[in-house]
Design a protein around this motif. Sequence first.
Motif, PDB file in Angstrom:
ATOM      1  N   LEU A  14       0.825  -1.206   0.000  1.00 40.11           N
ATOM      2  CA  LEU A  14       0.000   0.000   0.000  1.00 40.11           C
ATOM      3  C   LEU A  14       0.857   1.253   0.000  1.00 40.11           C
ATOM      4  O   LEU A  14       0.517   2.265  -0.628  1.00 40.11           O
ATOM      5  CB  LEU A  14      -0.938  -0.010   1.209  1.00 40.11           C
ATOM      6  CG  LEU A  14      -2.053  -1.062   1.182  1.00 40.11           C
ATOM      7  CD1 LEU A  14      -2.786  -1.093   2.508  1.00 40.11           C
ATOM      8  CD2 LEU A  14      -3.021  -0.784   0.049  1.00 40.11           C
ATOM      9  N   MET A  15       1.973   1.179   0.706  1.00 37.04           N
ATOM     10  CA  MET A  15       2.910   2.300   0.717  1.00 37.04           C
ATOM     11  C   MET A  15       3.395   2.590  -0.700  1.00 37.04           C
ATOM     12  O   MET A  15       3.495   3.755  -1.117  1.00 37.04           O
ATOM     13  CB  MET A  15       4.070   1.929   1.644  1.00 37.04           C
ATOM     14  CG  MET A  15       5.249   2.859   1.640  1.00 37.04           C
ATOM     15  SD  MET A  15       6.545   2.166   2.694  1.00 37.04           S
ATOM     16  CE  MET A  15       7.928   2.320   1.589  1.00 37.04           C
ATOM     17  N   PHE A  94      -5.169   2.759 -10.963  1.00 41.95           N
ATOM     18  CA  PHE A  94      -5.045   1.472 -11.635  1.00 41.95           C
ATOM     19  C   PHE A  94      -5.288   1.569 -13.141  1.00 41.95           C
ATOM     20  O   PHE A  94      -5.341   0.553 -13.821  1.00 41.95           O
ATOM     21  CB  PHE A  94      -6.017   0.463 -11.003  1.00 41.95           C
ATOM     22  CG  PHE A  94      -5.626   0.061  -9.606  1.00 41.95           C
ATOM     23  CD1 PHE A  94      -4.821  -1.037  -9.384  1.00 41.95           C
ATOM     24  CD2 PHE A  94      -6.035   0.819  -8.509  1.00 41.95           C
ATOM     25  CE1 PHE A  94      -4.446  -1.403  -8.100  1.00 41.95           C
ATOM     26  CE2 PHE A  94      -5.673   0.463  -7.223  1.00 41.95           C
ATOM     27  CZ  PHE A  94      -4.865  -0.649  -7.005  1.00 41.95           C
ATOM     28  N   ARG A  95      -5.436   2.799 -13.663  1.00 45.45           N
ATOM     29  CA  ARG A  95      -5.641   3.005 -15.096  1.00 45.45           C
ATOM     30  C   ARG A  95      -4.385   3.592 -15.732  1.00 45.45           C
ATOM     31  O   ARG A  95      -3.933   4.658 -15.342  1.00 45.45           O
ATOM     32  CB  ARG A  95      -6.832   3.939 -15.334  1.00 45.45           C
ATOM     33  CG  ARG A  95      -8.178   3.311 -15.041  1.00 45.45           C
ATOM     34  CD  ARG A  95      -9.323   4.214 -15.481  1.00 45.45           C
ATOM     35  NE  ARG A  95      -9.479   5.367 -14.591  1.00 45.45           N
ATOM     36  CZ  ARG A  95      -9.184   6.607 -14.913  1.00 45.45           C
ATOM     37  NH1 ARG A  95      -8.665   6.872 -16.126  1.00 45.45           N
ATOM     38  NH2 ARG A  95      -9.366   7.602 -14.064  1.00 45.45           N
ATOM     39  N   GLU A 105       4.557  -2.277 -11.760  1.00 49.08           N
ATOM     40  CA  GLU A 105       5.295  -3.017 -10.725  1.00 49.08           C
ATOM     41  C   GLU A 105       4.617  -2.900  -9.375  1.00 49.08           C
ATOM     42  O   GLU A 105       4.482  -3.896  -8.650  1.00 49.08           O
ATOM     43  CB  GLU A 105       6.730  -2.491 -10.625  1.00 49.08           C
ATOM     44  CG  GLU A 105       7.568  -3.268  -9.604  1.00 49.08           C
ATOM     45  CD  GLU A 105       9.013  -2.790  -9.536  1.00 49.08           C
ATOM     46  OE1 GLU A 105       9.740  -3.284  -8.668  1.00 49.08           O
ATOM     47  OE2 GLU A 105       9.390  -1.926 -10.358  1.00 49.08           O
ATOM     48  N   ALA A 106       4.157  -1.697  -9.021  1.00 47.19           N
ATOM     49  CA  ALA A 106       3.473  -1.507  -7.736  1.00 47.19           C
ATOM     50  C   ALA A 106       2.188  -2.321  -7.681  1.00 47.19           C
ATOM     51  O   ALA A 106       1.849  -2.896  -6.636  1.00 47.19           O
ATOM     52  CB  ALA A 106       3.176  -0.025  -7.515  1.00 47.19           C
ATOM     53  N   ILE A 107       1.462  -2.390  -8.798  1.00 45.68           N
ATOM     54  CA  ILE A 107       0.220  -3.162  -8.840  1.00 45.68           C
ATOM     55  C   ILE A 107       0.512  -4.650  -8.695  1.00 45.68           C
ATOM     56  O   ILE A 107      -0.165  -5.362  -7.937  1.00 45.68           O
ATOM     57  CB  ILE A 107      -0.541  -2.873 -10.146  1.00 45.68           C
ATOM     58  CG1 ILE A 107      -1.076  -1.439 -10.137  1.00 45.68           C
ATOM     59  CG2 ILE A 107      -1.693  -3.865 -10.331  1.00 45.68           C
ATOM     60  CD1 ILE A 107      -1.708  -1.012 -11.445  1.00 45.68           C
ATOM     61  N   GLU A 108       1.519  -5.148  -9.406  1.00 41.25           N
ATOM     62  CA  GLU A 108       1.850  -6.576  -9.317  1.00 41.25           C
ATOM     63  C   GLU A 108       2.325  -6.938  -7.913  1.00 41.25           C
ATOM     64  O   GLU A 108       2.009  -8.021  -7.402  1.00 41.25           O
ATOM     65  CB  GLU A 108       2.922  -6.938 -10.356  1.00 41.25           C
ATOM     66  CG  GLU A 108       2.444  -6.844 -11.802  1.00 41.25           C
ATOM     67  CD  GLU A 108       1.221  -7.711 -12.069  1.00 41.25           C
ATOM     68  OE1 GLU A 108       1.168  -8.839 -11.548  1.00 41.25           O
ATOM     69  OE2 GLU A 108       0.323  -7.242 -12.798  1.00 41.25           O
ATOM     70  N   ASN A 109       3.078  -6.051  -7.281  1.00 39.29           N
ATOM     71  CA  ASN A 109       3.516  -6.300  -5.909  1.00 39.29           C
ATOM     72  C   ASN A 109       2.318  -6.370  -4.958  1.00 39.29           C
ATOM     73  O   ASN A 109       2.270  -7.218  -4.057  1.00 39.29           O
ATOM     74  CB  ASN A 109       4.482  -5.208  -5.444  1.00 39.29           C
ATOM     75  CG  ASN A 109       5.832  -5.302  -6.123  1.00 39.29           C
ATOM     76  OD1 ASN A 109       6.185  -6.324  -6.692  1.00 39.29           O
ATOM     77  ND2 ASN A 109       6.601  -4.225  -6.068  1.00 39.29           N
ATOM     78  N   ALA A 110       1.356  -5.469  -5.161  1.00 41.38           N
ATOM     79  CA  ALA A 110       0.159  -5.471  -4.320  1.00 41.38           C
ATOM     80  C   ALA A 110      -0.661  -6.735  -4.549  1.00 41.38           C
ATOM     81  O   ALA A 110      -1.177  -7.344  -3.600  1.00 41.38           O
ATOM     82  CB  ALA A 110      -0.680  -4.227  -4.612  1.00 41.38           C
ATOM     83  N   LYS A 111      -0.776  -7.157  -5.811  1.00 44.95           N
ATOM     84  CA  LYS A 111      -1.500  -8.395  -6.119  1.00 44.95           C
ATOM     85  C   LYS A 111      -0.881  -9.588  -5.381  1.00 44.95           C
ATOM     86  O   LYS A 111      -1.587 -10.415  -4.791  1.00 44.95           O
ATOM     87  CB  LYS A 111      -1.473  -8.665  -7.627  1.00 44.95           C
ATOM     88  CG  LYS A 111      -2.438  -7.828  -8.445  1.00 44.95           C
ATOM     89  CD  LYS A 111      -2.365  -8.290  -9.900  1.00 44.95           C
ATOM     90  CE  LYS A 111      -3.409  -7.610 -10.747  1.00 44.95           C
ATOM     91  NZ  LYS A 111      -3.382  -8.102 -12.141  1.00 44.95           N
ATOM     92  N   LEU A 121      -6.633  -9.125  -5.770  1.00 42.24           N
ATOM     93  CA  LEU A 121      -6.662  -7.736  -6.193  1.00 42.24           C
ATOM     94  C   LEU A 121      -6.730  -7.730  -7.718  1.00 42.24           C
ATOM     95  O   LEU A 121      -5.807  -8.173  -8.390  1.00 42.24           O
ATOM     96  CB  LEU A 121      -5.415  -6.987  -5.711  1.00 42.24           C
ATOM     97  CG  LEU A 121      -5.335  -5.494  -6.076  1.00 42.24           C
ATOM     98  CD1 LEU A 121      -6.431  -4.716  -5.362  1.00 42.24           C
ATOM     99  CD2 LEU A 121      -3.957  -4.931  -5.736  1.00 42.24           C
ATOM    100  N   ALA A 122      -7.837  -7.208  -8.246  1.00 44.25           N
ATOM    101  CA  ALA A 122      -8.035  -7.202  -9.703  1.00 44.25           C
ATOM    102  C   ALA A 122      -7.266  -6.059 -10.338  1.00 44.25           C
ATOM    103  O   ALA A 122      -6.786  -5.145  -9.669  1.00 44.25           O
ATOM    104  CB  ALA A 122      -9.523  -7.083 -10.014  1.00 44.25           C
ATOM    105  N   ASP A 123      -7.171  -6.103 -11.663  1.00 43.72           N
ATOM    106  CA  ASP A 123      -6.450  -5.066 -12.406  1.00 43.72           C
ATOM    107  C   ASP A 123      -7.052  -3.683 -12.193  1.00 43.72           C
ATOM    108  O   ASP A 123      -6.355  -2.673 -12.297  1.00 43.72           O
ATOM    109  CB  ASP A 123      -6.438  -5.388 -13.903  1.00 43.72           C
ATOM    110  CG  ASP A 123      -5.451  -6.500 -14.245  1.00 43.72           C
ATOM    111  OD1 ASP A 123      -4.500  -6.715 -13.468  1.00 43.72           O
ATOM    112  OD2 ASP A 123      -5.640  -7.163 -15.282  1.00 43.72           O
TER     113      ASP A 123
END
Length: 283
Positions: A14-15, A94-95, A105-111, A121-123
């Motif tokens: 989240l950070m 997320f867009r 990278e931040a999204i994949e780490n959160a997933k 956690l969806a796209d």
Amino acid sequence: MSNMPVTDTIAHALMQLVDDSNNAGAYREPSHADIEFHVNLAGLAQYDPKQQGQLIGKAKRVRAVLYTTMDSNQAAASRFATGLLAKVRACGGFREASPNFVGREAIENAKAAFDMEGFVLADDGSLSPKVLTSLRGIELTDALAAYARRAQKGADDAALIAGTGKDLIEATAAHVLETLQGHYPTSSNFQALLGMAFIALELAVPEIPEQPGEPPVKALERGLFLSALGVNRVRNKQGTGHGRPWLPTLSDEETRAAIEIVGTVSAYLLAKLARRERRGSRN
């Protein structure tokens, strides 16, 4: 999504979602004011370093609030994290076309962080519990273990498998039998199913008397079995899936003890299953 789990890994993820310090000097929402709003909404102002007069970046601010509260007040930390994730999603984090895009990278780490805790956690940034009934094998073992860890910390929603009303211990016992024997009796009651899982894992149950010279841990295993039966008796069978999953006569401390027992028994069964599987792979 309420009752978001907050762990070290999720706090770090989240950070990263709010961190714009490496964004070539470009500002990105959410703002400090947005973060402060959700901190205050969760009742955590006293743990917010910025509101205590410190000069601090957004990422470190979020980390400080979550790390300070995730053990002492998991419910409030979850409220803050849920609100923060919703804000990141609402402002286009997320867009890819959005100026507030947080980066792949931040999204994949959160997933990955949420996946470890049994959540998807969806796209588009939406969060939901894994549908455990669709999982098999090691994926189901990992998801059940994530629920067990959360239940051991007192997370109320972790004691019941989301969307099914199935008790975590019951789901774990069924998984043990499915893994070791290829099937489990769907018509068995809770006590019978749990007993079969204990015996399949070579654990002691109260129905089998103590044997001369048996290891002291067998007394512990019988105690875990009886504790699981006790927890099942205080389940609100009419309320599973919605509302409070425990009898309304239980006090807060009794409810928390019941949840933690669910986690402990489930974690013990899964650990013994993992040991059996490791032993089988060596043979």
